[in-house]
Write a protein that holds these residues in place. Structure first.
Motif, short mmCIF file in Angstrom:
data_model
loop_
_atom_site.label_atom_id
_atom_site.label_comp_id
_atom_site.label_asym_id
_atom_site.label_seq_id
_atom_site.Cartn_x
_atom_site.Cartn_y
_atom_site.Cartn_z
N ALA A 110 0.83 -1.22 0.00
CA ALA A 110 0.00 0.00 0.00
C ALA A 110 0.85 1.26 0.00
CB ALA A 110 -0.93 -0.01 1.21
N ASN A 111 2.07 1.17 0.55
CA ASN A 111 2.97 2.31 0.58
C ASN A 111 3.80 2.46 -0.69
OD1 ASN A 111 2.18 3.17 3.15
ND2 ASN A 111 3.67 1.83 4.17
N GLY A 112 3.57 1.55 -1.65
CA GLY A 112 4.26 1.65 -2.94
C GLY A 112 5.48 0.77 -3.09
N ASN A 113 5.72 -0.10 -2.13
CA ASN A 113 6.87 -1.01 -2.20
C ASN A 113 6.53 -2.17 -3.15
OD1 ASN A 113 8.98 -2.80 -1.81
ND2 ASN A 113 8.96 -2.66 0.41
N PRO A 114 7.29 -2.36 -4.24
CA PRO A 114 6.99 -3.45 -5.18
C PRO A 114 7.47 -4.81 -4.70
CG PRO A 114 8.88 -2.22 -5.95
CD PRO A 114 8.39 -1.49 -4.73
N LEU A 115 8.14 -4.85 -3.54
CA LEU A 115 8.61 -6.12 -2.97
C LEU A 115 9.33 -6.97 -4.01
CD1 LEU A 115 5.46 -7.03 -0.81
CD2 LEU A 115 7.55 -5.88 -0.06
N ASP A 116 10.26 -6.36 -4.72
CA ASP A 116 10.85 -7.01 -5.89
C ASP A 116 11.89 -8.07 -5.55
OD1 ASP A 116 12.77 -5.26 -5.04
OD2 ASP A 116 12.73 -4.00 -6.82
N ASP A 117 12.09 -8.38 -4.26
CA ASP A 117 12.98 -9.48 -3.91
C ASP A 117 12.21 -10.78 -3.74
OD1 ASP A 117 15.54 -10.53 -3.46
OD2 ASP A 117 15.32 -10.39 -1.29
N PHE A 118 10.88 -10.73 -3.93
CA PHE A 118 10.06 -11.93 -3.80
C PHE A 118 10.02 -12.70 -5.12
CE2 PHE A 118 8.76 -10.01 0.07
CZ PHE A 118 8.20 -11.00 0.85
N GLU A 119 9.95 -14.04 -4.99
CA GLU A 119 9.84 -14.90 -6.17
C GLU A 119 9.12 -16.18 -5.80
OE1 GLU A 119 13.03 -15.51 -9.61
OE2 GLU A 119 13.43 -16.81 -7.88
N PRO A 120 7.88 -16.38 -6.26
CA PRO A 120 7.12 -15.45 -7.10
C PRO A 120 6.63 -14.25 -6.30
CG PRO A 120 5.75 -17.31 -6.46
CD PRO A 120 7.13 -17.63 -5.96
N ASN A 121 6.45 -13.14 -6.99
CA ASN A 121 6.02 -11.91 -6.31
C ASN A 121 4.50 -11.92 -6.22
OD1 ASN A 121 6.01 -9.45 -5.09
ND2 ASN A 121 7.31 -8.45 -6.62
N GLN A 122 4.01 -12.70 -5.26
CA GLN A 122 2.57 -12.94 -5.12
C GLN A 122 2.20 -12.81 -3.66
OE1 GLN A 122 0.96 -16.38 -7.23
NE2 GLN A 122 -0.15 -16.99 -5.39
N HIS A 123 1.11 -12.08 -3.36
CA HIS A 123 0.76 -11.78 -1.98
C HIS A 123 -0.76 -11.74 -1.81
CE1 HIS A 123 4.97 -10.41 -1.71
NE2 HIS A 123 4.72 -9.85 -2.89
N VAL A 124 -1.21 -11.99 -0.59
CA VAL A 124 -2.62 -11.81 -0.27
C VAL A 124 -2.81 -10.41 0.32
CG1 VAL A 124 -3.10 -14.24 0.07
CG2 VAL A 124 -2.34 -12.90 2.01
N ILE A 125 -3.91 -9.77 -0.02
CA ILE A 125 -4.21 -8.44 0.51
C ILE A 125 -5.69 -8.37 0.86
CG2 ILE A 125 -2.36 -7.25 -0.77
CD1 ILE A 125 -4.58 -6.32 -2.74
N TYR A 126 -6.03 -7.44 1.74
CA TYR A 126 -7.42 -7.16 2.04
C TYR A 126 -7.93 -6.09 1.09
CZ TYR A 126 -6.54 -9.69 6.41
OH TYR A 126 -6.22 -10.65 7.34
N PRO A 127 -9.20 -6.13 0.75
CA PRO A 127 -9.76 -5.14 -0.18
C PRO A 127 -9.51 -3.70 0.22
CG PRO A 127 -11.29 -6.95 0.11
CD PRO A 127 -10.19 -7.19 1.09
N LYS A 128 -9.41 -3.42 1.53
CA LYS A 128 -9.23 -2.04 1.99
C LYS A 128 -7.91 -1.42 1.52
CE LYS A 128 -7.17 -3.27 6.48
NZ LYS A 128 -7.31 -3.17 7.97
N TYR A 129 -6.96 -2.26 1.06
CA TYR A 129 -5.66 -1.73 0.63
C TYR A 129 -5.60 -1.44 -0.87
CZ TYR A 129 -3.72 -2.99 5.19
OH TYR A 129 -3.46 -3.07 6.53
#
Length: 442
Positions: free
Chosen positions: A201-220
């Motif tokens: 939500a703060n704009g971090n692309p988390l580009d060290d993740f592989e695969p770059n896949q995450h769960v989020i809540y709709p509020k974000y």
């Protein structure tokens, strides 16, 4: 003339896309090396007429080449490499051991560590160059205690104390330390459920993740769209069970976010969404194609496969007849010189290291695993002077499972656990072969 043009183009390409790594040795000398992919490594060796130099072989690496431009190329077991400007810099790396970070869910990047005498590490920890990081504490200090320090060079000093020995190691960074010590990993990456949601939500692309896949809540979602500068490009994109909206960031990458307004199977809107980040649109299309392939297989009645199904299909009960030929394939499969293949502890250590470097290549596992099994069984027989190869039929699944059978008709080690453990993690072969030492000395 043609070769000169190729060399110029390659140098331009290297300078445009080169990934450099800064190494600080124990003498506080800085060495800059250039990382090259497997494909680029082959190009460099061919175009710069690389010649293997055994006198410059570096332990725990595949081989070293001298290039016609006077640079040195150190090739790793996964085919990647580093370029070193000259032999003087190579000498400065004498104590440096290159490693591949195998942290789950993170990119498997090349890094390094420097193993030093404990007293040298203790002295360094007491100097003005080291600051203790107090959040890292052992959960079992009576068996394994440690201290972690951050050096002024940004490197990490790790001091370990066991009941009968002590170790000191300098790591490039905390990620590299975490990759080798699970208790540090648990502390370093122990966050609340919404930590990475907030980062996204703060704009971090988390580009060290592989695969770059995450769960989020709709509020974000709204903040993610705003802070990643996203523009909606397509809708109803399927790479999973629910369809997603495809956005392009002004920073260049692409993001898929599950659409909230679709049924979760119980007639309600989605309350948890999946967000996926891709570097290129081509990666998105590949993910779509993979999902379509998965659906096709599912409709065709795809079912779970026995761990030894492929080996059984290929060798049947005759696996023991192929032990020598399977072992002889290891150098080619794991990218080391055949002269280093030996049925002893030295050969085992090289194979273990090579597996670490190749383990993240899931497609390669089916190729090297039968040979690793053959080697481990042969080593057991050679070490303990007992046991013989055999194949047992699992009647429930109609699968032939090879094993080393002892005089009492028990298995020297459980080959099913051996396969499962090695598939999940690049652990040492003897760790995977549970019970390896039950019938003899280590």
């Amino acid at each position: 003339m043609k070769n000169k043009i190729l060399i110029i183009l390659l140098i331009v390409s290297m300078n445009s896309f080169a990934q450099e790594m800064r190494i600080i040795n124990t003498e506080e000398e800085e060495i800059i090396v250039t990382l090259s992919s497997k494909e680029k490594t082959k190009e460099l060796i061919e175009i710069f007429n690389g010649r293997k130099d055994e006198s410059l072989r570096k332990k725990w690496t595949s081989r070293t080449y001298r290039l016609s431009n006077n640079q040195l190329l150190i090739e790793f077991y996964d085919g990647q490499s580093i370029l070193i400007d000259n032999q003087k810099d190579f000498k400065k790396l004498e104590r440096v051991r290159f490693v591949k970070n195998n942290l789950s869910n993170f990119k498997k990047n090349i890094s390094y560590k420097i193993e030093i005498p404990f007293e040298e590490g203790k002295k360094l920890s007491n100097s003005h160059k080291a600051t203790k990081i107090t959040k890292y504490k052992s959960s079992s200090p009576q068996y394994h205690n440690y201290d972690v320090y951050r050096l002024t060079s940004s490197q990490i000093l790790f001091l370990e104390v066991y009941s009968n020995f002590r170790l000191a190691t300098i790591y490039k960074d905390i990620k590299t330390l975490s990759a080798e010590h699970s208790d540090i990993e648990e502390i370093e990456y122990e966050f609340d459920d919404e930590h990475y949601m907030k980062e996204l939500a703060n704009g971090n692309p988390l580009d060290d993740f592989e695969p770059n896949q995450h769960v989020i809540y709709p509020k974000y979602v709204e903040k993610i769209i705003k802070n990643h500068n996203l523009t909606l490009k397509e809708t109803k994109i399927f790479v999973g069970s629910f369809w997603s909206n495809l956005y392009q960031s002004q920073r260049g990458y692409w993001i898929l976010i599950d659409e909230i307004n679709q049924s979760n199977g119980a007639g309600k809107k989605l309350s948890i969404l999946t967000l996926r980040i891709y570097n290129t649109l081509e990666e998105v299309r590949e993910a779509q194609a993979e999902y379509e392939k998965f659906k096709t297989l599912a409709l065709a009645g795809m079912k779970g496969e026995h761990l030894y199904q492929k080996i059984s299909d290929q060798y049947g009960k005759n696996f023991p007849n192929f032990i020598d030929s399977l072992i002889s394939e290891l150098p080619q499969l794991l990218n080391f010189d055949k002269e280093q293949l030996s049925i002893d502890e030295n050969g085992l250590s090289i194979i273990d290291e090579a597996i670490k470097w190749n383990h993240n290549d899931g497609e390669l596992f089916d190729n090297w695993f039968p040979s690793a099994l053959a080697f481990c069984g042969a080593l057991y027989i050679e070490t303990h002077k007992t046991g013989k190869w055999d194949s047992k039929l699992d009647k429930k699944y109609n699968v032939w499972i090879p094993q080393v059978t002892l005089d009492d008709n028990t298995a020297a080690f459980d080959t099913r656990y051996f396969c499962k453990d090695l598939f999940e993690s690049p652990i040492p072969l003897k760790w995977a072969a549970r019970g390896f030492n039950k019938k003899g000395k280590k």
